[in-house]
Structure formats: structure tokens, C-alpha cells
Design a protein around this motif. Structure first.
Motif, PDB file in Angstrom:
ATOM      1  N   TRP A   1       0.852  -1.185   0.000  1.00 60.99           N
ATOM      2  CA  TRP A   1       0.000   0.000   0.000  1.00 60.99           C
ATOM      3  C   TRP A   1       0.882   1.227   0.000  1.00 60.99           C
ATOM      4  O   TRP A   1       1.904   1.251   0.663  1.00 60.99           O
ATOM      5  CB  TRP A   1      -0.853   0.020   1.272  1.00 60.99           C
ATOM      6  N   TYR A   2       0.427   2.261  -0.696  1.00 57.10           N
ATOM      7  CA  TYR A   2       1.217   3.481  -0.753  1.00 57.10           C
ATOM      8  C   TYR A   2       0.328   4.684  -0.479  1.00 57.10           C
ATOM      9  O   TYR A   2      -0.845   4.696  -0.827  1.00 57.10           O
ATOM     10  CB  TYR A   2       1.896   3.625  -2.119  1.00 57.10           C
ATOM     11  N   GLU A   3       0.914   5.683   0.160  1.00 57.64           N
ATOM     12  CA  GLU A   3       0.226   6.943   0.425  1.00 57.64           C
ATOM     13  C   GLU A   3       1.145   8.087   0.015  1.00 57.64           C
ATOM     14  O   GLU A   3       1.594   8.862   0.846  1.00 57.64           O
ATOM     15  CB  GLU A   3      -0.149   7.050   1.898  1.00 57.64           C
ATOM     16  N   GLN A   4       1.420   8.140  -1.262  1.00 61.26           N
ATOM     17  CA  GLN A   4       2.262   9.188  -1.810  1.00 61.26           C
ATOM     18  C   GLN A   4       1.422  10.002  -2.793  1.00 61.26           C
ATOM     19  O   GLN A   4       0.449   9.488  -3.350  1.00 61.26           O
ATOM     20  CB  GLN A   4       3.470   8.571  -2.510  1.00 61.26           C
TER      21      GLN A   4
ATOM     22  N   ASN B   1      -1.579   7.070  -4.296  1.00 59.31           N
ATOM     23  CA  ASN B   1      -2.229   7.025  -2.987  1.00 59.31           C
ATOM     24  C   ASN B   1      -3.370   6.018  -3.024  1.00 59.31           C
ATOM     25  O   ASN B   1      -4.416   6.269  -3.626  1.00 59.31           O
ATOM     26  CB  ASN B   1      -2.743   8.409  -2.601  1.00 59.31           C
ATOM     27  N   ASP B   2      -3.161   4.889  -2.365  1.00 62.02           N
ATOM     28  CA  ASP B   2      -4.160   3.817  -2.352  1.00 62.02           C
ATOM     29  C   ASP B   2      -5.212   3.990  -1.262  1.00 62.02           C
ATOM     30  O   ASP B   2      -6.253   3.346  -1.298  1.00 62.02           O
ATOM     31  CB  ASP B   2      -3.467   2.457  -2.168  1.00 62.02           C
ATOM     32  N   ARG B   3      -4.970   4.853  -0.284  1.00 59.87           N
ATOM     33  CA  ARG B   3      -5.881   5.000   0.847  1.00 59.87           C
ATOM     34  C   ARG B   3      -7.312   5.358   0.447  1.00 59.87           C
ATOM     35  O   ARG B   3      -8.247   4.747   0.965  1.00 59.87           O
ATOM     36  CB  ARG B   3      -5.356   6.021   1.846  1.00 59.87           C
TER      37      ARG B   3
END
Length: 89
Positions: free
Chosen positions: A67-70, A74-76
């Protein structure tokens, strides 16, 4: 995910779909299935999944850790939209 698992909010169809790479890509925009059923040979760790499988309806599964939050990835928001639907709010 842990809240859904601990409160038995995932049904058999959810568990099946969460093991599908295409579903996980379409719903969460991640590259691997959200869940991977643990095999006896897996031990406590498998690549791209959190260590330590979780018990869901009597079977052990690993939860994807990719999972990434960049800003550019951003997958959130994808997970949160799905999560809200599961909780029905």
C-alpha cells in the motif's frame, strides 16, 4: 481490515474476491491480491504481505502490505471507499 475481520464483517464472497488480483487492482488500485490464503509451507512470512497470517472464518490469510500513500500513488482513498461500503456509512 482487522476491524472487519474481528467483527466478522467479511462474508465468503468478500474473502473470495479479496483473493483475486483483478478485483484488488480494480477496487484498491494495488498490484497484488488483498488476501492470500496461507499454505502450510508459508511459515509466518511471505513476500509483499504483512507477517503473521490472520484467521478469517477458520482459515489463515495474509494481508497485502503493498500500500502506498504518496501524492503520485495514494491507495488509501480506494480502501476507505470500500471500507465505508462494508460498514454501510
Amino acid at each position: 481490515m482487522h476491524y472487519l475481520i474481528e467483527n466478522d464483517l467479511l462474508d465468503k464472497n468478500d474473502i473470495y474476491l479479496l483473493q483475486q488480483e483483478s478485483y484488488s487492482k480494480n477496487i484498491f488500485d494495488i498490484q497484488y491480491p488483498m488476501l492470500k490464503k496461507a499454505l502450510p509451507s508459508d511459515g509466518n512470512n511471505i513476500l509483499r504481505y504483512w507477517s503473521g497470517p490472520v484467521l478469517i472464518k477458520g482459515s489463515r490469510y495474509f494481508i497485502c502490505s503493498e500500500w502506498y500513500e504518496q501524492p503520485n500513488n495514494n491507495d488509501r482513498p480506494f480502501f476507505e471507499a470500500w471500507y465505508r461500503k462494508k460498514l454501510k456509512f
